[in-house]
Design an enzyme around this catalytic site. Structure first.
Site, PDB file in Angstrom:
ATOM      1  N   CYS A  34      43.477  40.005  41.573  1.00 23.76           N
ATOM      2  CA  CYS A  34      42.082  39.620  41.811  1.00 23.76           C
ATOM      3  C   CYS A  34      41.579  40.023  43.193  1.00 23.76           C
ATOM      4  O   CYS A  34      40.393  39.903  43.463  1.00 23.76           O
ATOM      5  CB  CYS A  34      41.935  38.109  41.662  1.00 23.76           C
ATOM      6  SG  CYS A  34      42.938  37.222  42.852  1.00 23.76           S
ATOM      7  N   ASP A  36      42.277  38.495  45.988  1.00 20.80           N
ATOM      8  CA  ASP A  36      42.197  37.358  46.904  1.00 20.80           C
ATOM      9  C   ASP A  36      43.314  37.432  47.950  1.00 20.80           C
ATOM     10  O   ASP A  36      44.347  38.064  47.735  1.00 20.80           O
ATOM     11  CB  ASP A  36      42.290  36.043  46.127  1.00 20.80           C
ATOM     12  CG  ASP A  36      41.029  35.772  45.328  1.00 20.80           C
ATOM     13  OD1 ASP A  36      40.025  36.434  45.598  1.00 20.80           O
ATOM     14  OD2 ASP A  36      41.055  34.911  44.439  1.00 20.80           O
ATOM     15  N   CYS A  61      40.720  31.609  45.032  1.00 18.61           N
ATOM     16  CA  CYS A  61      40.052  30.732  44.069  1.00 18.61           C
ATOM     17  C   CYS A  61      40.554  29.290  44.219  1.00 18.61           C
ATOM     18  O   CYS A  61      41.453  29.007  45.006  1.00 18.61           O
ATOM     19  CB  CYS A  61      40.339  31.229  42.665  1.00 18.61           C
ATOM     20  SG  CYS A  61      42.038  30.957  42.207  1.00 18.61           S
ATOM     21  N   CYS A 105      47.668  32.906  40.415  1.00 17.34           N
ATOM     22  CA  CYS A 105      47.102  32.404  41.674  1.00 17.34           C
ATOM     23  C   CYS A 105      48.148  31.641  42.480  1.00 17.34           C
ATOM     24  O   CYS A 105      48.126  31.649  43.710  1.00 17.34           O
ATOM     25  CB  CYS A 105      45.918  31.485  41.392  1.00 17.34           C
ATOM     26  SG  CYS A 105      44.737  32.157  40.225  1.00 17.34           S
TER      27      CYS A 105
HETATM   28 FE1  FES Z   1      42.483  35.171  42.793  1.00 13.61          FE
HETATM   29 FE2  FES Z   1      43.089  32.883  41.744  1.00 13.61          FE
HETATM   30  S1  FES Z   1      41.702  34.325  40.954  1.00 13.61           S
HETATM   31  S2  FES Z   1      43.951  33.775  43.483  1.00 13.61           S
END
Ligand code: FES
Length: 146
Positions: A34, A36, A61, A105
């Site tokens: 993602c 992140d 997230c 995640c």
């Molecule tokens: Fe990226 Fe959860 S969607 S860490």
């Protein structure tokens, strides 16, 4: 599957958010799925190898926030060796589970702790048994980029 009460609690009231100045080890990792990012700071006693403090910052997230919050609570007060056993699975169990789509995640927290331990080991020229450099380590990220 809905989020558990524990996940909601750690998401809305995350523990140990922030930075540690002059941390013993700092690890930053990215989630390839993602994009992140998570950064973990550890304050480690050089004699006993006990993790005295642990803080995190994230562009992640809600599930990443909740798992990191719980992971920091779980590694605090543990030795490095004990902290290595705090896997994403153990953190998820402590949170009463995550929806399957959010399991990736929870890896951010585990990998960020491992990256911070790796940083500590490199700085002190020691080898931590069982610790591998996380594949998603992004140590080149500058402080002002995060
Ligand atoms: Fe990226 Fe959860 S969607 S860490």
């Amino acid at each position: 599957m809905a989020y558990s009460e524990k996940v909601k609690d750690h998401y809305t009231n995350p523990r140990n958010v922030g930075e540690i100045e002059n941390a013993s080890g700092v690890g930053t990792v990215g989630n390839a799925k993602c994009g992140d990012i998570m950064r973990m700071y550890l304050d480690i006693d050089d004699k006993t190898h006990i993790i005295k403090d642990c803080k995190f910052k994230t562009f992640g997230c809600g599930a990443a926030v909740a798992t990191s919050s719980m992971a920091t609570e779980m590694v605090k007060g543990k030795t490095i060796e004990e902290a290595l056993k705090v896997t994403n699975k153990a953190v998820m169990e402590a949170l009463d589970g995550l929806p399957p789509i959010k399991v990736h995640c929870s890896l951010l927290a585990e990998e960020a702790i491992h990256a911070a331990l790796w940083d500590y080991a490199e700085k002190h020229n020691i080898k931590i048994e069982g610790l591998k450099k996380p594949v998603n380590d992004i140590e080149e990220l500058e402080e002002d980029e995060f």
